[in-house]
Design a protein around this motif. Structure first.
Motif, PDB file in Angstrom:
ATOM      1  N   LEU A 103       5.828   2.558   7.898  1.00 19.12           N
ATOM      2  CA  LEU A 103       5.798   3.288   6.644  1.00 19.12           C
ATOM      3  C   LEU A 103       7.197   3.767   6.296  1.00 19.12           C
ATOM      4  CD1 LEU A 103       2.603   5.546   6.644  1.00 19.12           C
ATOM      5  CD2 LEU A 103       2.982   3.378   5.459  1.00 19.12           C
ATOM      6  N   TYR A 153       0.852  -1.191   0.000  1.00 18.80           N
ATOM      7  CA  TYR A 153       0.000   0.000   0.000  1.00 18.80           C
ATOM      8  C   TYR A 153       0.884   1.237   0.000  1.00 18.80           C
ATOM      9  CZ  TYR A 153       0.616  -0.145   5.120  1.00 18.80           C
ATOM     10  OH  TYR A 153       1.129  -0.207   6.391  1.00 18.80           O
ATOM     11  N   LEU A 194       0.866   5.724   0.111  1.00 20.32           N
ATOM     12  CA  LEU A 194       0.127   6.890   0.595  1.00 20.32           C
ATOM     13  C   LEU A 194       0.853   8.161   0.175  1.00 20.32           C
ATOM     14  CD1 LEU A 194       0.590   4.664   3.191  1.00 20.32           C
ATOM     15  CD2 LEU A 194      -1.327   5.999   4.037  1.00 20.32           C
ATOM     16  N   TYR A 240       1.218  12.133   1.642  1.00 21.19           N
ATOM     17  CA  TYR A 240       0.988  13.053   2.741  1.00 21.19           C
ATOM     18  C   TYR A 240       1.361  14.448   2.271  1.00 21.19           C
ATOM     19  CZ  TYR A 240       0.397   9.382   6.242  1.00 21.19           C
ATOM     20  OH  TYR A 240      -0.081   8.332   6.967  1.00 21.19           O
ATOM     21  N   PHE A 260       9.109   6.497   4.013  1.00 22.53           N
ATOM     22  CA  PHE A 260       8.803   7.766   3.357  1.00 22.53           C
ATOM     23  C   PHE A 260       9.888   8.167   2.373  1.00 22.53           C
ATOM     24  CE2 PHE A 260       5.163   9.741   5.531  1.00 22.53           C
ATOM     25  CZ  PHE A 260       5.007   8.882   6.603  1.00 22.53           C
ATOM     26  N   PHE A 310      -2.434  13.125   6.086  1.00 20.74           N
ATOM     27  CA  PHE A 310      -2.782  12.145   5.071  1.00 20.74           C
ATOM     28  C   PHE A 310      -3.614  12.777   3.960  1.00 20.74           C
ATOM     29  CE2 PHE A 310      -3.918   8.210   3.216  1.00 20.74           C
ATOM     30  CZ  PHE A 310      -5.285   8.233   2.977  1.00 20.74           C
ATOM     31  N   PHE A 346       4.846  14.203   0.593  1.00 21.18           N
ATOM     32  CA  PHE A 346       5.629  13.008   0.865  1.00 21.18           C
ATOM     33  C   PHE A 346       4.903  11.787   0.335  1.00 21.18           C
ATOM     34  CE2 PHE A 346       9.031  14.482   3.565  1.00 21.18           C
ATOM     35  CZ  PHE A 346       8.529  15.637   4.164  1.00 21.18           C
TER      36      PHE A 346
END
Lengths: 113, 117
Positions: free
Chosen positions: A101, A32, A34, A36, A103, A46, A89
């Motif tokens: 996570l 997954y 994401l 940010y 980054f 988020f 990010f």
């Protein structure tokens, strides 16, 4: 050994146009991803996420695209607005990774009027 | 009402000193984290606690000692500070992963900028 990289430290886009932020990763175990958004003197917040079983996720003006074969994802913002000026990010994680996570180093987006 | 709050926001201190950063979340989350943003701007995980139990310890020097008195609090104590410890430290919290539901969404505090002279 950075597993998530954002190779553009900065991006400048005119208001109303499309902003495209890019992110590359090396670990094929990530499942997954994401994005940010971070304003100065604030913590990251988020924005949008995508599972590795999908190739696109859309939320209003924000769309994230995932190309697993290229290990690449991108965030599209359209139309870009002045309030979108921030550092973005990219992050990636694995369901087996105890919610850890990883980054990228961020891309500073500036929207010009 | 700040969801994840950290204190202090700024900390300037001399090498060799010991300092602490406190973090509290009022979101009812079970999992809390410390991340470090170094001079190269990468956000790197240091520790994670789930309901007061340490679950992630990312090869951080043992001068760094997290403490979680309850699931709403995660403090970070740093002994014998070094120049390289200068960074912004972010606390975060999240819901636990539950079965197939994985969002990975973290809620971050505003950060604590530590400067070691």
């Amino acid at each position: 050994d950075q597993q998530v990289k954002q190779n553009s430290p900065s991006l400048s886009v005119q208001e109303g146009r499309i902003s495209i932020l890019n992110c590359d990763y090396t670990n094929s175990m990530f499942d997954y991803f994401l994005w940010y958004k971070k304003y100065p003197a604030e913590g990251p917040t988020f924005l949008i996420s995508i599972s590795s079983i999908k190739d696109k996720n859309e939320d209003g003006r924000f769309t994230v695209f995932l190309n697993k074969s290229a290990k690449h994802l991108s965030l599209h913002i359209v139309p870009s607005q002045p309030g979108d000026s921030a550092v973005y990010f990219c992050a990636a994680g694995s369901i087996w990774g105890a919610q850890k996570l990883v980054f990228g180093q961020g891309t500073r987006l500036t929207i010009n009027p | 009402d700040t969801a994840v709050s950290q204190t202090p926001k700024y900390l300037v201190t001399q090498m060799g000193n010991d300092k602490s950063i406190k973090c509290e979340q009022n979101l009812g989350h079970d999992t809390m984290y410390w991340y470090k943003q170094d001079s190269k701007k990468f956000l790197k995980i240091m520790f994670s606690y789930n309901n007061k139990e340490l679950i992630i310890n990312e090869t951080v020097p043992n001068r760094f000692s997290p403490k979680s008195p309850d699931k709403a609090h995660l403090n970070l104590h740093i002994n014998s500070l070094e120049l390289g410890d200068s960074a912004v430290y972010f606390c975060a919290s999240s819901l636990p992963t539950s079965g197939a539901v994985v969002t990975g969404e973290l809620f971050f505090g505003e950060g604590s900028r530590l400067t070691v002279l």
